[in-house]
Design a protein around this motif. Sequence first.
Motif, PDB file in Angstrom:
ATOM      1  N   ILE A 102      12.156 107.241   1.440  1.00  9.19           N
ATOM      2  CA  ILE A 102      13.286 106.451   1.414  1.00  9.19           C
ATOM      3  C   ILE A 102      14.329 106.767   2.685  1.00  9.19           C
ATOM      4  CG2 ILE A 102      15.460 106.161   0.449  1.00  9.19           C
ATOM      5  CD1 ILE A 102      14.404 106.921  -2.146  1.00  9.19           C
ATOM      6  N   SER A 103      14.302 108.002   3.144  1.00 10.12           N
ATOM      7  CA  SER A 103      15.028 108.353   4.253  1.00 10.12           C
ATOM      8  C   SER A 103      14.496 107.739   5.830  1.00 10.12           C
ATOM      9  CB  SER A 103      14.956 109.966   4.572  1.00 10.12           C
ATOM     10  OG  SER A 103      16.049 110.130   5.681  1.00 10.12           O
ATOM     11  N   VAL A 104      12.886 107.725   5.966  1.00  8.80           N
ATOM     12  CA  VAL A 104      12.498 107.020   6.847  1.00  8.80           C
ATOM     13  C   VAL A 104      12.558 105.335   6.948  1.00  8.80           C
ATOM     14  CG1 VAL A 104      10.096 106.673   7.905  1.00  8.80           C
ATOM     15  CG2 VAL A 104      10.835 109.017   7.075  1.00  8.80           C
ATOM     16  N   GLY A 105      12.605 104.775   5.836  1.00 11.42           N
ATOM     17  CA  GLY A 105      12.718 103.622   5.665  1.00 11.42           C
ATOM     18  C   GLY A 105      14.229 103.140   6.323  1.00 11.42           C
ATOM     19  N   VAL A 106      15.170 103.699   5.541  1.00 12.81           N
ATOM     20  CA  VAL A 106      16.641 103.164   5.759  1.00 12.81           C
ATOM     21  C   VAL A 106      16.753 103.500   7.299  1.00 12.81           C
ATOM     22  CG1 VAL A 106      18.981 103.874   5.398  1.00 12.81           C
ATOM     23  CG2 VAL A 106      17.234 103.493   3.321  1.00 12.81           C
ATOM     24  N   THR A 107      16.502 104.651   7.725  1.00 12.63           N
ATOM     25  CA  THR A 107      16.839 105.293   9.064  1.00 12.63           C
ATOM     26  C   THR A 107      16.196 104.398  10.325  1.00 12.63           C
ATOM     27  OG1 THR A 107      17.102 107.331   8.588  1.00 12.63           O
ATOM     28  CG2 THR A 107      16.743 107.052  10.845  1.00 12.63           C
ATOM     29  N   ALA A 108      14.923 104.050  10.015  1.00 15.92           N
ATOM     30  CA  ALA A 108      14.079 103.154  10.769  1.00 15.92           C
ATOM     31  C   ALA A 108      14.822 101.749  10.743  1.00 15.92           C
ATOM     32  CB  ALA A 108      12.598 102.918  10.303  1.00 15.92           C
ATOM     33  N   ALA A 109      15.268 101.233   9.704  1.00 20.18           N
ATOM     34  CA  ALA A 109      16.001  99.962   9.817  1.00 20.18           C
ATOM     35  C   ALA A 109      17.175  99.912  10.619  1.00 20.18           C
ATOM     36  CB  ALA A 109      16.021  99.513   8.173  1.00 20.18           C
ATOM     37  N   GLY A 110      18.063 101.114  10.442  1.00 18.93           N
ATOM     38  CA  GLY A 110      19.237 101.152  11.080  1.00 18.93           C
ATOM     39  C   GLY A 110      18.778 101.212  12.502  1.00 18.93           C
ATOM     40  N   ALA A 111      17.885 101.877  13.087  1.00 18.93           N
ATOM     41  CA  ALA A 111      17.395 101.972  14.424  1.00 18.93           C
ATOM     42  C   ALA A 111      17.046 100.807  15.006  1.00 18.93           C
ATOM     43  CB  ALA A 111      16.570 103.022  14.587  1.00 18.93           C
ATOM     44  N   HIS A 112      16.398  99.910  14.208  1.00 13.44           N
ATOM     45  CA  HIS A 112      15.808  98.623  14.717  1.00 13.44           C
ATOM     46  C   HIS A 112      16.935  97.584  14.745  1.00 13.44           C
ATOM     47  CE1 HIS A 112      13.039  95.342  15.198  1.00 13.44           C
ATOM     48  NE2 HIS A 112      13.558  94.641  14.236  1.00 13.44           N
ATOM     49  N   TYR A 113      17.823  97.586  13.744  1.00 13.86           N
ATOM     50  CA  TYR A 113      18.505  96.301  13.904  1.00 13.86           C
ATOM     51  C   TYR A 113      19.924  96.608  14.229  1.00 13.86           C
ATOM     52  CZ  TYR A 113      15.633  94.169  10.272  1.00 13.86           C
ATOM     53  OH  TYR A 113      14.555  93.552   9.601  1.00 13.86           O
ATOM     54  N   LEU A 114      20.374  97.817  14.331  1.00 16.37           N
ATOM     55  CA  LEU A 114      21.598  98.253  15.040  1.00 16.37           C
ATOM     56  C   LEU A 114      21.770  98.715  16.593  1.00 16.37           C
ATOM     57  CD1 LEU A 114      23.307 100.253  12.054  1.00 16.37           C
ATOM     58  CD2 LEU A 114      23.831  97.753  12.778  1.00 16.37           C
ATOM     59  N   VAL A 115      20.516  99.462  16.593  1.00 16.59           N
ATOM     60  CA  VAL A 115      20.548  99.947  17.917  1.00 16.59           C
ATOM     61  C   VAL A 115      19.419  99.134  19.019  1.00 16.59           C
ATOM     62  CG1 VAL A 115      19.413 102.078  19.422  1.00 16.59           C
ATOM     63  CG2 VAL A 115      20.749 102.424  17.280  1.00 16.59           C
ATOM     64  N   GLY A 116      18.278  98.196  18.152  1.00 15.82           N
ATOM     65  CA  GLY A 116      17.745  97.215  18.875  1.00 15.82           C
ATOM     66  C   GLY A 116      16.100  98.092  19.266  1.00 15.82           C
ATOM     67  N   LEU A 117      15.839  99.246  18.693  1.00 13.99           N
ATOM     68  CA  LEU A 117      14.592  99.853  19.210  1.00 13.99           C
ATOM     69  C   LEU A 117      13.288  98.946  18.633  1.00 13.99           C
ATOM     70  CD1 LEU A 117      15.468 103.752  18.620  1.00 13.99           C
ATOM     71  CD2 LEU A 117      15.227 102.268  20.735  1.00 13.99           C
ATOM     72  N   GLU A 118      12.268  99.114  19.003  1.00 13.69           N
ATOM     73  CA  GLU A 118      11.044  98.363  18.482  1.00 13.69           C
ATOM     74  C   GLU A 118      10.803  99.139  17.159  1.00 13.69           C
ATOM     75  OE1 GLU A 118       7.858  98.290  21.053  1.00 13.69           O
ATOM     76  OE2 GLU A 118       9.053  97.104  22.820  1.00 13.69           O
ATOM     77  N   TRP A 119       9.925  98.607  16.460  1.00 12.07           N
ATOM     78  CA  TRP A 119       9.750  98.829  15.153  1.00 12.07           C
ATOM     79  C   TRP A 119       8.897 100.268  15.098  1.00 12.07           C
ATOM     80  CZ3 TRP A 119      12.121  98.798  10.876  1.00 12.07           C
ATOM     81  CH2 TRP A 119      12.637  97.478  10.269  1.00 12.07           C
ATOM     82  N   ARG A 120       8.003 100.514  15.964  1.00 12.38           N
ATOM     83  CA  ARG A 120       7.236 101.546  16.211  1.00 12.38           C
ATOM     84  C   ARG A 120       8.187 102.619  16.617  1.00 12.38           C
ATOM     85  NH1 ARG A 120       1.919 103.336  17.101  1.00 12.38           N
ATOM     86  NH2 ARG A 120       1.253 101.271  17.015  1.00 12.38           N
ATOM     87  N   GLN A 121       8.983 102.433  17.653  1.00  6.65           N
ATOM     88  CA  GLN A 121       9.957 103.608  18.012  1.00  6.65           C
ATOM     89  C   GLN A 121      10.996 103.768  16.772  1.00  6.65           C
ATOM     90  OE1 GLN A 121      11.569 101.606  21.428  1.00  6.65           O
ATOM     91  NE2 GLN A 121       9.702 101.695  22.522  1.00  6.65           N
TER      92      GLN A 121
END
Length: 499
Positions: A102-121
Amino acid sequence: MTVHHLNQLLLVCSVVLLVAVAAVRISSRSGLPSLLVYLGIGVLMGQDGIGGIHFNSAEVTQVMGYAALVVILAEGGLGTKWKEIRPVLPSASVLATVGVAISVGVTAAGAHYLVGLEWRQALIIGAVVSSTDAAAVFSVLRKIPLPARVTGTLEAESGFNDAPVVILVVAFSTAGPVEHWYVLLAEIALELAIGAALGLAVGWFGAWGLRHVALPASGLYPIAVMAIAVTAYAAGALAHGSGFLAVYLAAMVLGNAKLPHWPATRGFAEGLGWIAQIGMFVVLGLLVTPHELGDDVWPALVIGLVLTMVARPLSVIGSLAPFRVPWPEQILMSWAGLRGAVPIILATIPMVNGVDASRRIFNIVFVLVVVYTLVQGPTLPWLARTLRLGEKGEAADLGIESAPLERLQGHLLSVSVPEGSRMHGVEVNELRLPPGAAVTLVVREEKSFVPLPTTVLRRGDELLVVATDPVRDAAERRLRAVAHGGKLADWLGTDGDRR
Protein backbone atom coordinates in the motif's frame (compact mmCIF):
# COMPACT_ATOMS: atom_id res chain seq x y z
CA MET A 1 48.71 1.32 1.76
CA THR A 2 51.78 1.95 3.89
CA VAL A 3 52.07 1.81 7.67
CA HIS A 4 52.02 5.61 7.70
CA HIS A 5 48.70 5.62 5.83
CA LEU A 6 47.40 3.00 8.24
CA ASN A 7 48.33 5.21 11.19
CA GLN A 8 46.48 8.15 9.65
CA LEU A 9 43.42 6.00 8.94
CA LEU A 10 43.34 4.62 12.48
CA LEU A 11 43.59 8.14 13.91
CA VAL A 12 40.71 9.43 11.78
CA CYS A 13 38.50 6.39 12.48
CA SER A 14 39.11 6.49 16.23
CA VAL A 15 38.34 10.22 16.41
CA VAL A 16 35.15 9.72 14.39
CA LEU A 17 34.06 6.91 16.72
CA LEU A 18 34.73 9.00 19.82
CA VAL A 19 32.79 11.94 18.40
CA ALA A 20 29.94 9.63 17.42
CA VAL A 21 29.83 8.07 20.90
CA ALA A 22 29.75 11.53 22.49
CA ALA A 23 26.92 12.45 20.10
CA VAL A 24 24.66 9.95 21.87
CA ARG A 25 24.37 12.45 24.70
CA ILE A 26 23.32 15.20 22.29
CA SER A 27 20.73 13.05 20.56
CA SER A 28 19.29 11.74 23.84
CA ARG A 29 18.77 15.23 25.22
CA SER A 30 17.34 16.68 22.00
CA GLY A 31 15.06 13.72 21.28
CA LEU A 32 16.57 13.25 17.81
CA PRO A 33 17.75 9.87 16.54
CA SER A 34 21.52 9.65 16.53
CA LEU A 35 21.51 8.80 12.82
CA LEU A 36 21.21 12.49 12.00
CA VAL A 37 24.35 13.28 13.99
CA TYR A 38 26.26 10.48 12.28
CA LEU A 39 25.08 11.62 8.85
CA GLY A 40 26.20 15.13 9.77
CA ILE A 41 29.67 13.85 10.65
CA GLY A 42 29.92 12.23 7.22
CA VAL A 43 28.74 15.39 5.46
CA LEU A 44 31.27 17.52 7.36
CA MET A 45 34.03 15.11 6.34
CA GLY A 46 32.89 15.16 2.69
CA GLN A 47 33.90 17.30 -0.24
CA ASP A 48 31.63 20.20 0.74
CA GLY A 49 32.68 20.03 4.40
CA ILE A 50 35.80 20.79 6.37
CA GLY A 51 37.27 17.34 5.66
CA GLY A 52 37.31 17.76 1.89
CA ILE A 53 37.16 13.99 1.29
CA HIS A 54 36.01 13.15 -2.25
CA PHE A 55 33.97 9.95 -2.14
CA ASN A 56 31.46 9.06 -4.84
CA SER A 57 31.45 5.26 -5.06
CA ALA A 58 27.88 3.99 -4.86
CA GLU A 59 29.16 0.42 -5.22
CA VAL A 60 31.37 0.63 -2.12
CA THR A 61 28.58 2.36 -0.19
CA GLN A 62 26.12 -0.37 -1.14
CA VAL A 63 28.48 -3.17 -0.10
CA MET A 64 29.32 -1.49 3.21
CA GLY A 65 25.66 -0.73 3.80
CA TYR A 66 24.61 -4.32 3.23
CA ALA A 67 27.33 -5.57 5.57
CA ALA A 68 26.27 -3.08 8.25
CA LEU A 69 22.59 -4.04 7.85
CA VAL A 70 23.45 -7.69 8.41
CA VAL A 71 25.08 -6.81 11.74
CA ILE A 72 22.28 -4.42 12.74
CA LEU A 73 19.55 -6.95 11.94
CA ALA A 74 21.47 -9.64 13.81
CA GLU A 75 21.76 -7.43 16.89
CA GLY A 76 18.07 -6.53 16.64
CA GLY A 77 17.05 -10.16 16.33
CA LEU A 78 19.15 -11.16 19.36
CA GLY A 79 17.30 -8.56 21.43
CA THR A 80 13.81 -9.50 20.23
CA LYS A 81 11.78 -11.28 22.90
CA TRP A 82 9.60 -13.98 21.36
CA LYS A 83 6.97 -13.73 24.10
CA GLU A 84 6.53 -10.03 23.31
CA ILE A 85 6.17 -10.27 19.53
CA ARG A 86 4.29 -13.58 19.39
CA PRO A 87 0.87 -11.99 20.08
CA VAL A 88 1.43 -9.34 17.39
CA LEU A 89 3.23 -11.53 14.85
CA PRO A 90 0.24 -11.82 12.45
CA SER A 91 -0.46 -8.08 12.46
CA ALA A 92 3.22 -7.18 12.12
CA SER A 93 3.64 -9.62 9.22
CA VAL A 94 0.67 -8.12 7.38
CA LEU A 95 1.99 -4.62 8.05
CA ALA A 96 5.42 -5.62 6.68
CA THR A 97 3.95 -7.05 3.45
CA VAL A 98 0.48 -5.71 2.63
CA GLY A 99 1.36 -2.45 4.36
CA VAL A 100 4.52 -2.13 2.26
CA ALA A 101 2.51 -2.71 -0.93
CA ILE A 102 0.00 0.00 0.00
CA SER A 103 2.77 2.42 0.93
CA VAL A 104 4.69 1.78 -2.31
CA GLY A 105 1.61 2.29 -4.47
CA VAL A 106 0.41 5.49 -2.80
CA THR A 107 3.88 7.05 -2.57
CA ALA A 108 4.71 6.17 -6.17
CA ALA A 109 1.44 7.72 -7.37
CA GLY A 110 2.27 10.92 -5.49
CA ALA A 111 5.80 11.00 -6.92
CA HIS A 112 4.46 10.51 -10.46
CA TYR A 113 1.49 12.88 -10.47
CA LEU A 114 2.70 15.59 -8.09
CA VAL A 115 6.44 15.66 -8.81
CA GLY A 116 6.40 14.45 -12.42
CA LEU A 117 8.76 11.49 -12.08
CA GLU A 118 8.55 8.63 -14.55
CA TRP A 119 6.75 5.56 -13.27
CA ARG A 120 9.92 3.49 -12.85
CA GLN A 121 11.58 6.24 -10.85
CA ALA A 122 8.40 6.81 -8.83
CA LEU A 123 8.09 3.12 -8.02
CA ILE A 124 11.74 2.97 -6.95
CA ILE A 125 11.27 5.90 -4.56
CA GLY A 126 8.02 4.42 -3.27
CA ALA A 127 9.74 1.12 -2.51
CA VAL A 128 12.89 2.70 -1.08
CA VAL A 129 11.09 4.82 1.51
CA SER A 130 8.63 2.11 2.59
CA SER A 131 11.05 0.49 5.06
CA THR A 132 10.86 1.67 8.67
CA ASP A 133 13.82 1.89 11.04
CA ALA A 134 13.40 0.44 14.53
CA ALA A 135 16.59 2.07 15.79
CA ALA A 136 15.29 5.50 14.87
CA VAL A 137 11.88 4.86 16.44
CA PHE A 138 13.06 3.46 19.74
CA SER A 139 15.92 5.91 20.20
CA VAL A 140 13.16 8.52 20.50
CA LEU A 141 10.60 6.43 22.42
CA ARG A 142 12.92 4.61 24.84
CA LYS A 143 11.90 6.93 27.67
CA ILE A 144 8.17 6.56 27.02
CA PRO A 145 6.58 3.36 28.35
CA LEU A 146 4.19 2.11 25.68
CA PRO A 147 1.78 -0.83 25.44
CA ALA A 148 3.53 -4.05 24.53
CA ARG A 149 1.35 -4.38 21.42
CA VAL A 150 2.69 -1.10 20.00
CA THR A 151 6.36 -1.76 20.69
CA GLY A 152 6.11 -5.39 19.60
CA THR A 153 4.37 -4.50 16.33
CA LEU A 154 6.85 -1.76 15.45
CA GLU A 155 9.83 -3.92 16.31
CA ALA A 156 8.63 -6.95 14.34
CA GLU A 157 7.57 -4.80 11.39
CA SER A 158 10.97 -3.15 11.14
CA GLY A 159 12.69 -6.53 11.27
CA PHE A 160 10.45 -8.08 8.60
CA ASN A 161 9.83 -5.29 6.10
CA ASP A 162 13.44 -4.87 4.96
CA ALA A 163 13.25 -8.14 3.04
CA PRO A 164 10.27 -7.43 0.71
CA VAL A 165 11.41 -3.83 0.20
CA VAL A 166 14.89 -4.91 -0.95
CA ILE A 167 13.30 -7.37 -3.41
CA LEU A 168 11.04 -4.63 -4.80
CA VAL A 169 13.84 -2.09 -5.20
CA VAL A 170 16.06 -4.61 -7.00
CA ALA A 171 13.18 -5.60 -9.30
CA PHE A 172 12.30 -2.00 -10.18
CA SER A 173 15.99 -1.14 -10.73
CA THR A 174 16.66 -4.02 -13.13
CA ALA A 175 17.06 -3.11 -16.79
CA GLY A 176 14.10 -3.94 -19.01
CA PRO A 177 10.35 -3.87 -18.36
CA VAL A 178 9.04 -4.47 -14.87
CA GLU A 179 7.50 -7.92 -14.52
CA HIS A 180 3.79 -8.44 -14.14
CA TRP A 181 2.61 -7.86 -10.62
CA TYR A 182 1.60 -11.47 -10.04
CA VAL A 183 5.03 -12.72 -11.15
CA LEU A 184 6.70 -10.20 -8.85
CA LEU A 185 4.49 -11.24 -5.94
CA ALA A 186 5.32 -14.90 -6.55
CA GLU A 187 9.06 -14.13 -6.56
CA ILE A 188 8.74 -12.13 -3.34
CA ALA A 189 6.81 -14.94 -1.66
CA LEU A 190 9.37 -17.54 -2.77
CA GLU A 191 12.37 -15.49 -1.61
CA LEU A 192 10.74 -14.77 1.74
CA ALA A 193 9.89 -18.47 2.19
CA ILE A 194 13.47 -19.55 1.38
CA GLY A 195 14.93 -16.90 3.69
CA ALA A 196 12.58 -17.76 6.54
CA ALA A 197 13.21 -21.51 6.25
CA LEU A 198 16.99 -21.13 6.15
CA GLY A 199 17.02 -18.55 8.93
CA LEU A 200 14.99 -20.70 11.28
CA ALA A 201 17.00 -23.82 10.42
CA VAL A 202 20.40 -22.17 10.85
CA GLY A 203 19.29 -20.53 14.09
CA TRP A 204 17.94 -23.78 15.53
CA PHE A 205 20.98 -25.88 14.63
CA GLY A 206 23.31 -23.11 15.82
CA ALA A 207 21.56 -22.88 19.18
CA TRP A 208 21.58 -26.65 19.55
CA GLY A 209 25.30 -26.78 18.83
CA LEU A 210 26.19 -23.99 21.26
CA ARG A 211 24.21 -25.67 24.04
CA HIS A 212 25.93 -29.04 23.50
CA VAL A 213 29.50 -27.97 22.72
CA ALA A 214 31.55 -26.57 25.58
CA LEU A 215 33.85 -23.91 24.15
CA PRO A 216 37.17 -23.41 25.98
CA ALA A 217 36.67 -19.66 26.54
CA SER A 218 33.57 -17.57 27.26
CA GLY A 219 34.68 -14.95 24.74
CA LEU A 220 34.19 -17.46 21.92
CA TYR A 221 30.41 -17.64 22.43
CA PRO A 222 29.65 -14.08 21.20
CA ILE A 223 31.85 -14.66 18.15
CA ALA A 224 30.10 -17.95 17.41
CA VAL A 225 26.63 -16.41 17.75
CA MET A 226 27.41 -13.57 15.34
CA ALA A 227 29.06 -16.01 12.92
CA ILE A 228 25.92 -18.19 12.92
CA ALA A 229 23.73 -15.16 12.21
CA VAL A 230 25.95 -14.05 9.32
CA THR A 231 25.93 -17.64 8.00
CA ALA A 232 22.14 -17.46 7.85
CA TYR A 233 22.31 -14.28 5.76
CA ALA A 234 24.90 -15.67 3.35
CA ALA A 235 23.07 -18.98 2.98
CA GLY A 236 19.78 -17.23 2.32
CA ALA A 237 21.27 -14.84 -0.23
CA LEU A 238 23.19 -17.57 -2.08
CA ALA A 239 20.05 -19.71 -2.22
CA HIS A 240 18.23 -16.81 -3.95
CA GLY A 241 16.19 -16.16 -0.83
CA SER A 242 15.95 -13.17 1.46
CA GLY A 243 19.19 -13.01 3.39
CA PHE A 244 17.94 -10.13 5.52
CA LEU A 245 14.93 -12.08 6.73
CA ALA A 246 17.16 -15.12 7.31
CA VAL A 247 19.64 -13.27 9.53
CA TYR A 248 16.87 -11.61 11.58
CA LEU A 249 15.03 -14.88 12.21
CA ALA A 250 18.22 -16.82 12.96
CA ALA A 251 19.30 -14.17 15.46
CA MET A 252 15.84 -14.18 17.05
CA VAL A 253 16.02 -17.97 17.50
CA LEU A 254 19.48 -17.63 19.07
CA GLY A 255 18.35 -14.78 21.28
CA ASN A 256 15.53 -16.83 22.78
CA ALA A 257 17.51 -20.08 23.19
CA LYS A 258 19.02 -19.41 26.66
CA LEU A 259 22.59 -19.82 25.48
CA PRO A 260 25.63 -19.87 27.80
CA HIS A 261 27.29 -16.53 28.65
CA TRP A 262 24.34 -14.64 27.23
CA PRO A 263 25.05 -11.20 28.86
CA ALA A 264 28.50 -11.15 27.27
CA THR A 265 27.00 -12.10 23.90
CA ARG A 266 24.41 -9.32 24.09
CA GLY A 267 27.06 -6.77 25.00
CA PHE A 268 29.32 -7.88 22.17
CA ALA A 269 26.48 -7.77 19.62
CA GLU A 270 25.33 -4.37 20.82
CA GLY A 271 28.84 -2.97 20.44
CA LEU A 272 29.11 -4.35 16.90
CA GLY A 273 25.70 -2.91 16.11
CA TRP A 274 26.78 0.56 17.22
CA ILE A 275 29.97 0.36 15.14
CA ALA A 276 27.96 -0.77 12.11
CA GLN A 277 25.47 2.09 12.49
CA ILE A 278 28.16 4.72 12.94
CA GLY A 279 30.22 3.49 9.99
CA MET A 280 27.19 3.14 7.74
CA PHE A 281 25.80 6.62 8.44
CA VAL A 282 29.19 8.29 8.10
CA VAL A 283 29.78 6.66 4.71
CA LEU A 284 26.29 7.66 3.56
CA GLY A 285 27.05 11.23 4.62
CA LEU A 286 30.28 11.13 2.63
CA LEU A 287 28.41 10.03 -0.49
CA VAL A 288 26.10 13.04 -0.37
CA THR A 289 27.08 16.23 -2.21
CA PRO A 290 25.22 18.99 -0.34
CA HIS A 291 25.47 21.64 -3.08
CA GLU A 292 23.53 19.31 -5.41
CA LEU A 293 20.56 18.95 -3.06
CA GLY A 294 18.94 22.34 -3.69
CA ASP A 295 16.80 21.34 -6.66
CA ASP A 296 15.60 18.19 -4.92
CA VAL A 297 14.38 19.72 -1.66
CA TRP A 298 10.89 20.58 -2.92
CA PRO A 299 10.23 17.15 -4.53
CA ALA A 300 11.49 15.48 -1.34
CA LEU A 301 9.13 17.55 0.81
CA VAL A 302 6.15 16.74 -1.42
CA ILE A 303 6.89 13.00 -1.57
CA GLY A 304 7.60 12.93 2.16
CA LEU A 305 4.29 14.65 2.87
CA VAL A 306 2.43 12.05 0.80
CA LEU A 307 4.33 9.25 2.55
CA THR A 308 3.84 10.60 6.08
CA MET A 309 0.28 11.90 5.89
CA VAL A 310 -1.32 9.53 3.37
CA ALA A 311 0.68 6.39 2.52
CA ARG A 312 1.82 5.39 6.01
CA PRO A 313 -1.58 5.94 7.69
CA LEU A 314 -3.36 4.04 4.90
CA SER A 315 -0.89 1.16 5.18
CA VAL A 316 -1.41 0.97 8.95
CA ILE A 317 -5.21 1.23 8.76
CA GLY A 318 -5.46 -1.22 5.85
CA SER A 319 -3.14 -3.76 7.48
CA LEU A 320 -4.44 -3.59 11.05
CA ALA A 321 -8.17 -3.38 10.28
CA PRO A 322 -8.75 -7.15 10.75
CA PHE A 323 -6.96 -7.10 14.13
CA ARG A 324 -9.12 -4.46 15.84
CA VAL A 325 -6.20 -2.37 17.05
CA PRO A 326 -7.41 0.70 19.01
CA TRP A 327 -7.33 3.97 17.09
CA PRO A 328 -4.82 5.70 19.39
CA GLU A 329 -2.33 2.90 18.79
CA GLN A 330 -2.91 3.05 15.03
CA ILE A 331 -2.34 6.81 15.05
CA LEU A 332 0.92 6.43 16.95
CA MET A 333 2.15 3.63 14.69
CA SER A 334 1.27 5.75 11.65
CA TRP A 335 3.37 8.64 12.92
CA ALA A 336 6.13 6.35 14.21
CA GLY A 337 7.10 5.15 10.74
CA LEU A 338 10.53 6.78 10.91
CA ARG A 339 12.94 6.22 8.04
CA GLY A 340 16.61 5.68 8.78
CA ALA A 341 19.64 4.20 7.07
CA VAL A 342 17.85 1.49 5.09
CA PRO A 343 16.13 3.83 2.57
CA ILE A 344 19.37 5.72 1.91
CA ILE A 345 21.28 2.47 1.36
CA LEU A 346 18.55 1.12 -0.92
CA ALA A 347 18.75 4.33 -2.92
CA THR A 348 22.24 3.27 -4.00
CA ILE A 349 20.84 0.21 -5.82
CA PRO A 350 19.48 2.19 -8.82
CA MET A 351 22.78 4.12 -8.90
CA VAL A 352 24.76 0.90 -9.18
CA ASN A 353 22.36 -0.46 -11.83
CA GLY A 354 22.58 2.72 -13.91
CA VAL A 355 18.90 3.73 -13.68
CA ASP A 356 18.12 7.09 -15.28
CA ALA A 357 18.09 9.98 -12.77
CA SER A 358 19.37 7.63 -10.06
CA ARG A 359 21.45 10.40 -8.47
CA ARG A 360 18.33 12.51 -8.17
CA ILE A 361 16.51 9.60 -6.55
CA PHE A 362 19.32 9.30 -3.99
CA ASN A 363 19.24 13.04 -3.23
CA ILE A 364 15.45 13.06 -2.82
CA VAL A 365 15.57 10.10 -0.45
CA PHE A 366 18.39 11.66 1.58
CA VAL A 367 16.55 14.98 2.03
CA LEU A 368 13.29 13.18 2.82
CA VAL A 369 14.87 11.05 5.55
CA VAL A 370 16.64 13.98 7.18
CA VAL A 371 13.74 16.45 7.08
CA TYR A 372 10.99 14.12 8.23
CA THR A 373 13.15 12.59 10.95
CA LEU A 374 13.66 16.14 12.24
CA VAL A 375 9.89 16.67 12.17
CA GLN A 376 8.68 13.32 13.49
CA GLY A 377 11.41 12.48 15.98
CA PRO A 378 10.90 15.22 18.58
CA THR A 379 7.09 15.02 18.33
CA LEU A 380 6.74 11.28 18.96
CA PRO A 381 6.95 11.47 22.78
CA TRP A 382 4.43 14.34 22.78
CA LEU A 383 2.04 12.37 20.57
CA ALA A 384 2.36 9.30 22.79
CA ARG A 385 1.43 11.35 25.86
CA THR A 386 -1.39 13.11 24.01
CA LEU A 387 -2.87 9.76 23.04
CA ARG A 388 -2.38 8.62 26.64
CA LEU A 389 -0.08 5.84 25.54
CA GLY A 390 2.83 7.14 27.62
CA GLU A 391 3.31 8.63 31.03
CA LYS A 392 3.38 12.41 31.28
CA GLY A 393 5.95 14.31 33.27
CA GLU A 394 9.05 13.25 35.11
CA ALA A 395 9.73 9.69 36.05
CA ALA A 396 8.45 8.68 39.44
CA ASP A 397 10.95 7.85 42.14
CA LEU A 398 11.47 4.31 43.37
CA GLY A 399 10.09 3.06 46.63
CA ILE A 400 13.04 1.37 48.37
CA GLU A 401 12.90 -0.29 51.77
CA SER A 402 16.03 -1.69 53.42
CA ALA A 403 16.26 -4.56 55.91
CA PRO A 404 19.68 -5.29 57.44
CA LEU A 405 21.07 -8.82 57.38
CA GLU A 406 23.39 -8.50 60.35
CA ARG A 407 24.89 -12.00 60.47
CA LEU A 408 25.46 -11.91 56.70
CA GLN A 409 26.83 -8.35 56.84
CA GLY A 410 24.43 -7.18 54.17
CA HIS A 411 21.11 -5.53 53.42
CA LEU A 412 17.93 -6.71 51.71
CA LEU A 413 16.46 -3.92 49.58
CA SER A 414 12.80 -4.10 48.62
CA VAL A 415 12.31 -2.04 45.47
CA SER A 416 8.96 -1.03 43.97
CA VAL A 417 8.86 0.10 40.34
CA PRO A 418 6.02 2.66 40.15
CA GLU A 419 4.06 3.96 37.18
CA GLY A 420 6.17 6.39 35.17
CA SER A 421 9.50 4.95 36.26
CA ARG A 422 12.08 4.81 33.49
CA MET A 423 13.24 1.52 34.90
CA HIS A 424 10.38 0.08 32.84
CA GLY A 425 11.92 -1.77 29.89
CA VAL A 426 15.41 -2.01 31.42
CA GLU A 427 17.01 -5.44 31.64
CA VAL A 428 18.44 -6.65 34.96
CA ASN A 429 21.99 -6.68 33.63
CA GLU A 430 21.52 -3.10 32.39
CA LEU A 431 21.03 -1.94 36.00
CA ARG A 432 24.79 -2.35 36.36
CA LEU A 433 24.66 -2.70 40.11
CA PRO A 434 28.03 -2.49 41.88
CA PRO A 435 29.88 -5.75 42.65
CA GLY A 436 28.40 -7.15 45.84
CA ALA A 437 24.79 -6.34 44.90
CA ALA A 438 22.34 -8.43 42.86
CA VAL A 439 18.63 -8.70 42.06
CA THR A 440 17.63 -12.02 43.60
CA LEU A 441 13.83 -12.08 43.18
CA VAL A 442 11.14 -10.35 41.12
CA VAL A 443 7.45 -10.32 42.07
CA ARG A 444 5.16 -9.58 39.12
CA GLU A 445 1.38 -9.90 39.13
CA GLU A 446 1.48 -11.81 42.42
CA LYS A 447 3.96 -14.33 41.03
CA SER A 448 7.61 -14.48 42.08
CA PHE A 449 10.56 -15.73 40.08
CA VAL A 450 14.34 -15.56 40.07
CA PRO A 451 15.33 -13.16 37.28
CA LEU A 452 17.82 -13.84 34.53
CA PRO A 453 20.33 -11.16 33.47
CA THR A 454 18.11 -10.49 30.43
CA THR A 455 14.83 -10.26 32.37
CA VAL A 456 13.06 -7.02 31.40
CA LEU A 457 11.67 -5.03 34.31
CA ARG A 458 8.11 -3.71 34.13
CA ARG A 459 5.94 -1.15 35.87
CA GLY A 460 4.51 -2.57 39.09
CA ASP A 461 7.37 -5.02 39.68
CA GLU A 462 8.67 -5.65 43.18
CA LEU A 463 12.39 -6.42 43.38
CA LEU A 464 14.45 -7.95 46.14
CA VAL A 465 18.05 -6.75 45.95
CA VAL A 466 20.73 -8.18 48.23
CA ALA A 467 23.72 -5.90 48.84
CA THR A 468 26.75 -6.16 51.10
CA ASP A 469 27.31 -3.41 53.65
CA PRO A 470 30.08 -1.57 51.73
CA VAL A 471 27.98 -1.19 48.56
CA ARG A 472 24.51 -0.76 50.07
CA ASP A 473 24.37 3.03 49.50
CA ALA A 474 25.94 2.79 46.05
CA ALA A 475 23.39 0.18 45.01
CA GLU A 476 20.49 2.37 46.11
CA ARG A 477 21.92 5.40 44.31
CA ARG A 478 22.31 3.34 41.17
CA LEU A 479 18.73 2.07 41.33
CA ARG A 480 17.38 5.59 41.73
CA ALA A 481 19.58 6.82 38.87
CA VAL A 482 18.19 4.19 36.49
CA ALA A 483 14.65 4.98 37.65
CA HIS A 484 15.13 8.60 36.50
CA GLY A 485 17.49 8.18 33.54
CA GLY A 486 16.70 4.70 32.24
CA LYS A 487 19.41 2.99 30.25
CA LEU A 488 21.12 6.36 29.71
CA ALA A 489 21.58 7.12 33.41
CA ASP A 490 25.33 7.56 33.04
CA TRP A 491 25.06 9.80 29.99
CA LEU A 492 22.37 12.01 31.50
CA GLY A 493 24.40 12.64 34.63
CA THR A 494 21.98 10.98 37.06
CA ASP A 495 24.35 8.28 38.26
CA GLY A 496 25.41 9.29 41.72
CA ASP A 497 28.76 7.49 41.47
CA ARG A 498 29.83 8.74 38.07
CA ARG A 499 28.83 12.30 37.44
